[in-house]
Write a protein that holds these residues in place. Sequence first.
Motif, PDB file in Angstrom:
ATOM      1  N   VAL A 105      22.926 -18.222  20.304  1.00 27.89           N
ATOM      2  CA  VAL A 105      21.472 -18.327  20.450  1.00 27.89           C
ATOM      3  C   VAL A 105      21.001 -19.451  19.542  1.00 27.89           C
ATOM      4  O   VAL A 105      21.179 -19.397  18.329  1.00 27.89           O
ATOM      5  CB  VAL A 105      20.777 -17.010  20.037  1.00 27.89           C
ATOM      6  CG1 VAL A 105      19.273 -17.175  20.058  1.00 27.89           C
ATOM      7  CG2 VAL A 105      21.206 -15.896  20.959  1.00 27.89           C
ATOM      8  N   LEU A 106      20.478 -20.505  20.130  1.00 24.66           N
ATOM      9  CA  LEU A 106      20.042 -21.630  19.304  1.00 24.66           C
ATOM     10  C   LEU A 106      18.534 -21.781  19.296  1.00 24.66           C
ATOM     11  O   LEU A 106      17.929 -22.059  18.275  1.00 24.66           O
ATOM     12  CB  LEU A 106      20.684 -22.923  19.810  1.00 24.66           C
ATOM     13  CG  LEU A 106      22.138 -23.072  19.393  1.00 24.66           C
ATOM     14  CD1 LEU A 106      22.724 -24.363  19.931  1.00 24.66           C
ATOM     15  CD2 LEU A 106      22.271 -23.038  17.875  1.00 24.66           C
ATOM     16  N   HIS A 147      27.281 -21.732  11.510  1.00 22.87           N
ATOM     17  CA  HIS A 147      27.772 -22.005  12.861  1.00 22.87           C
ATOM     18  C   HIS A 147      27.680 -23.492  13.161  1.00 22.87           C
ATOM     19  O   HIS A 147      28.605 -24.093  13.699  1.00 22.87           O
ATOM     20  CB  HIS A 147      26.953 -21.231  13.893  1.00 22.87           C
ATOM     21  CG  HIS A 147      27.296 -19.775  13.951  1.00 22.87           C
ATOM     22  ND1 HIS A 147      28.589 -19.337  14.158  1.00 22.87           N
ATOM     23  CD2 HIS A 147      26.543 -18.670  13.823  1.00 22.87           C
ATOM     24  CE1 HIS A 147      28.594 -18.009  14.154  1.00 22.87           C
ATOM     25  NE2 HIS A 147      27.365 -17.586  13.938  1.00 22.87           N
ATOM     26  N   VAL A 161      23.980 -13.636  19.060  1.00 25.13           N
ATOM     27  CA  VAL A 161      23.354 -14.224  17.870  1.00 25.13           C
ATOM     28  C   VAL A 161      24.410 -14.467  16.804  1.00 25.13           C
ATOM     29  O   VAL A 161      24.508 -15.543  16.217  1.00 25.13           O
ATOM     30  CB  VAL A 161      22.256 -13.298  17.308  1.00 25.13           C
ATOM     31  CG1 VAL A 161      21.665 -13.866  16.025  1.00 25.13           C
ATOM     32  CG2 VAL A 161      21.163 -13.095  18.338  1.00 25.13           C
ATOM     33  N   ILE A 162      25.250 -13.450  16.570  1.00 19.21           N
ATOM     34  CA  ILE A 162      26.258 -13.554  15.531  1.00 19.21           C
ATOM     35  C   ILE A 162      27.282 -14.623  15.862  1.00 19.21           C
ATOM     36  O   ILE A 162      27.776 -15.327  14.983  1.00 19.21           O
ATOM     37  CB  ILE A 162      26.942 -12.180  15.325  1.00 19.21           C
ATOM     38  CG1 ILE A 162      25.958 -11.249  14.627  1.00 19.21           C
ATOM     39  CG2 ILE A 162      28.210 -12.311  14.527  1.00 19.21           C
ATOM     40  CD1 ILE A 162      26.560  -9.956  14.190  1.00 19.21           C
ATOM     41  N   ARG A 163      27.562 -14.793  17.124  1.00 19.89           N
ATOM     42  CA  ARG A 163      28.535 -15.824  17.513  1.00 19.89           C
ATOM     43  C   ARG A 163      27.920 -17.215  17.487  1.00 19.89           C
ATOM     44  O   ARG A 163      28.606 -18.213  17.725  1.00 19.89           O
ATOM     45  CB  ARG A 163      29.057 -15.535  18.927  1.00 19.89           C
ATOM     46  CG  ARG A 163      29.898 -14.264  18.962  1.00 19.89           C
ATOM     47  CD  ARG A 163      31.261 -14.465  19.591  1.00 19.89           C
ATOM     48  NE  ARG A 163      31.388 -15.678  20.389  1.00 19.89           N
ATOM     49  CZ  ARG A 163      31.782 -15.691  21.657  1.00 19.89           C
ATOM     50  NH1 ARG A 163      32.044 -14.578  22.281  1.00 19.89           N
ATOM     51  NH2 ARG A 163      31.905 -16.835  22.301  1.00 19.89           N
ATOM     52  N   GLY A 164      26.629 -17.303  17.248  1.00 16.17           N
ATOM     53  CA  GLY A 164      25.971 -18.607  17.162  1.00 16.17           C
ATOM     54  C   GLY A 164      25.641 -19.178  18.522  1.00 16.17           C
ATOM     55  O   GLY A 164      25.518 -20.390  18.684  1.00 16.17           O
ATOM     56  N   THR A 221      29.222 -15.757   7.438  1.00 19.43           N
ATOM     57  CA  THR A 221      29.903 -15.312   8.654  1.00 19.43           C
ATOM     58  C   THR A 221      28.996 -15.314   9.879  1.00 19.43           C
ATOM     59  O   THR A 221      29.421 -15.683  10.971  1.00 19.43           O
ATOM     60  CB  THR A 221      30.448 -13.880   8.461  1.00 19.43           C
ATOM     61  OG1 THR A 221      29.392 -13.070   7.932  1.00 19.43           O
ATOM     62  CG2 THR A 221      31.633 -13.865   7.527  1.00 19.43           C
ATOM     63  N   THR A 222      27.741 -14.908   9.701  1.00 20.91           N
ATOM     64  CA  THR A 222      26.910 -14.729  10.887  1.00 20.91           C
ATOM     65  C   THR A 222      25.724 -15.683  10.953  1.00 20.91           C
ATOM     66  O   THR A 222      25.025 -15.727  11.956  1.00 20.91           O
ATOM     67  CB  THR A 222      26.355 -13.293  10.940  1.00 20.91           C
ATOM     68  OG1 THR A 222      25.624 -13.062   9.735  1.00 20.91           O
ATOM     69  CG2 THR A 222      27.457 -12.277  11.044  1.00 20.91           C
ATOM     70  N   GLY A 223      25.484 -16.460   9.910  1.00 18.91           N
ATOM     71  CA  GLY A 223      24.279 -17.288   9.866  1.00 18.91           C
ATOM     72  C   GLY A 223      24.388 -18.514  10.748  1.00 18.91           C
ATOM     73  O   GLY A 223      25.466 -19.068  10.966  1.00 18.91           O
ATOM     74  N   ILE A 224      23.223 -18.960  11.238  1.00 16.78           N
ATOM     75  CA  ILE A 224      23.213 -20.089  12.159  1.00 16.78           C
ATOM     76  C   ILE A 224      23.643 -21.391  11.484  1.00 16.78           C
ATOM     77  O   ILE A 224      24.309 -22.234  12.090  1.00 16.78           O
ATOM     78  CB  ILE A 224      21.825 -20.250  12.814  1.00 16.78           C
ATOM     79  CG1 ILE A 224      21.836 -21.444  13.769  1.00 16.78           C
ATOM     80  CG2 ILE A 224      20.735 -20.439  11.774  1.00 16.78           C
ATOM     81  CD1 ILE A 224      20.976 -21.284  14.948  1.00 16.78           C
ATOM     82  N   TRP A 226      30.719 -26.252  13.909  1.00 16.42           N
ATOM     83  CA  TRP A 226      30.878 -27.127  15.074  1.00 16.42           C
ATOM     84  C   TRP A 226      31.322 -28.523  14.697  1.00 16.42           C
ATOM     85  O   TRP A 226      31.898 -29.234  15.491  1.00 16.42           O
ATOM     86  CB  TRP A 226      29.569 -27.205  15.862  1.00 16.42           C
ATOM     87  CG  TRP A 226      29.286 -25.927  16.572  1.00 16.42           C
ATOM     88  CD1 TRP A 226      30.167 -24.911  16.784  1.00 16.42           C
ATOM     89  CD2 TRP A 226      28.055 -25.526  17.144  1.00 16.42           C
ATOM     90  NE1 TRP A 226      29.560 -23.894  17.464  1.00 16.42           N
ATOM     91  CE2 TRP A 226      28.250 -24.236  17.693  1.00 16.42           C
ATOM     92  CE3 TRP A 226      26.790 -26.110  17.246  1.00 16.42           C
ATOM     93  CZ2 TRP A 226      27.260 -23.535  18.341  1.00 16.42           C
ATOM     94  CZ3 TRP A 226      25.801 -25.415  17.890  1.00 16.42           C
ATOM     95  CH2 TRP A 226      26.025 -24.137  18.430  1.00 16.42           C
TER      96      TRP A 226
END
Lengths: 298, 293
Positions: B49-50, A139, B44-47, A133-136, A143
Amino acid sequence: MVRRLAHNYQLYLLLIPVLIYFAVFHYWPMYGVQIAFKRFTPMKGIIGSEWVGFDHFERFFNSYYFMRLLINTVGISLYELAVSFPVPILLALMIHEVSSKKFKRTVQTVTYAPHFLSVVVMVGMLMTFLSPTTGIVNHLIGWFGLESISFMTEPGWFKTLFVGSHVWQNAGWSSIIYIAALTNIDPQMHEAAAIDGASRLQRIWHINLPGIMPTIVILFILNIGSIMNVGFEKIFLMQNDLNMSASDVFATYVYRSGILGAQYSFAAAVGLFNSIVNLALLVAVNLAARRVSGNSLW
Amino acid sequence: MTHKGIHDKVFETINVIALSLILIVVLYPLVFVLSASISNPYLVIRGEVLLFPKEITFQAYTRVFRDSAVLTGFLNTLVYASTGTMINLAMTTMGAYPLSRPNLPGRKIVMLAILMTMFFSGGLIPTYMVVKSLGIINTYWAMVLPGAVSVFNLIVMRTFFENIPGELHEAAMIDGSSQIRTLLRIVLPLSVPILAVMTLFYGVAHWNSFFNGLIYLSDREKYPLQLIIREILIQSQMQEMMELADESAAQQQLMGESIKYALIVVTSLPVLLLYPLLQRYFVQGIMIGAIKG
């Protein structure tokens, strides 16, 4: 003889605490291994407990877990060996070819750094990065319009995550030894080869690689020697109820049945089996290496 | 430029590009953790911050440093690492020095007995039982005694001692110096680099170790830092930190995520900051051990 011993008494004095340490923390446990063949009860002690022969081993070999543990232990080890053994060699060969001193130093400093992270931090990073849910990572996957993956609880991902993160963390550090071996190669060989028209790749293949071969063989043997207990602590930390079918290995099973379950004798038997397989592999590979390449540990 | 020269140029370029990519792959997660730890957790949680931090805040760090378990763990680890490393250094020197003296009767047998332990061990359970029968379970000793000597480090140190010229020993002996005196006055002052390496190897190992604590300690007050952060990072047990504030559940989860990043930084930074300064020694140490051992 007596005089020589007396002359050196101070040196023996220094050795005594070290000998006591090895006797207590290494040889005493080896003596204690006999509980694998006994029904150990703390009341009776190691000596007093009754012998049961190979009962614990039979029970273990016949148990439902045995095949799963064997497949996982060997599977993870071989996967690990196949990937994380060659990568540092490749990295060292590449770093060695860099002509800019500054760039070379930067690459080395950066690639060594992750080695100093603790296993707990390493696994913690995996879990936060890979959180569904929250990991990069998810994400990024999102995309591209793909479903998010629950990496840490998916048995199919376990081994790849384990080996991949190991390479990320340790490839740079493991390359140090090879870089050192490469700098010991006589530059005259390169000059001679260059005059004969050898290209860079040819020189790497025909001079550098054979030059570090003894080092490669020794490290390979050492790696085989520990094949049955690779990264136990990390496997243990990455393990959860959902990925158990892919992550359970002999060592984690020993921990569960022995330390948590207090089945001392049974767990000691599993551990002993593990050590013996390890030792047998080490001896076999050492023998093979000596036959094939003339290099060996002993 | 010759044909061959062009090939080599191409090779060099590809090599540098490939290494640059590796550099990015290794560096990126580290930079990301740092950025995530000081960014607004919501982003951060929303993605969002890269790479670089967004809406910088140090809230997570204040939470981490206010937490009593983390502080206790930090102090415990300092104690374990300092006393442990001192024991390690003393023991390793006491083992390596006699074993480096070429004429010491019995040195081969002792060395063999020590090497044996690298390849065969009693295993987890028998070792645990030994620690238990010594009565040091759940004490500080369980954290420093079982690993008092590392065989690898002992070999590295012995190799270093062996390379100190024998003439120095002879000269000392003629002057009537006892062997312990020679060790303290002549050999050790010459061994500062290797002592530095050993301090670092052992120190980092203590700093990062969690498994001994896990099996030998039951009292949370004695837990090393790594065990505490295991609870928070891996088992997501951070109620204690949360109870401090009365926030909504959603806000708590947000805060929890950035606390994890901050914790990774706090735990790793001491070692990572020291490391570039000491890198030379580390590399030296591993090479002495690897090539001549």
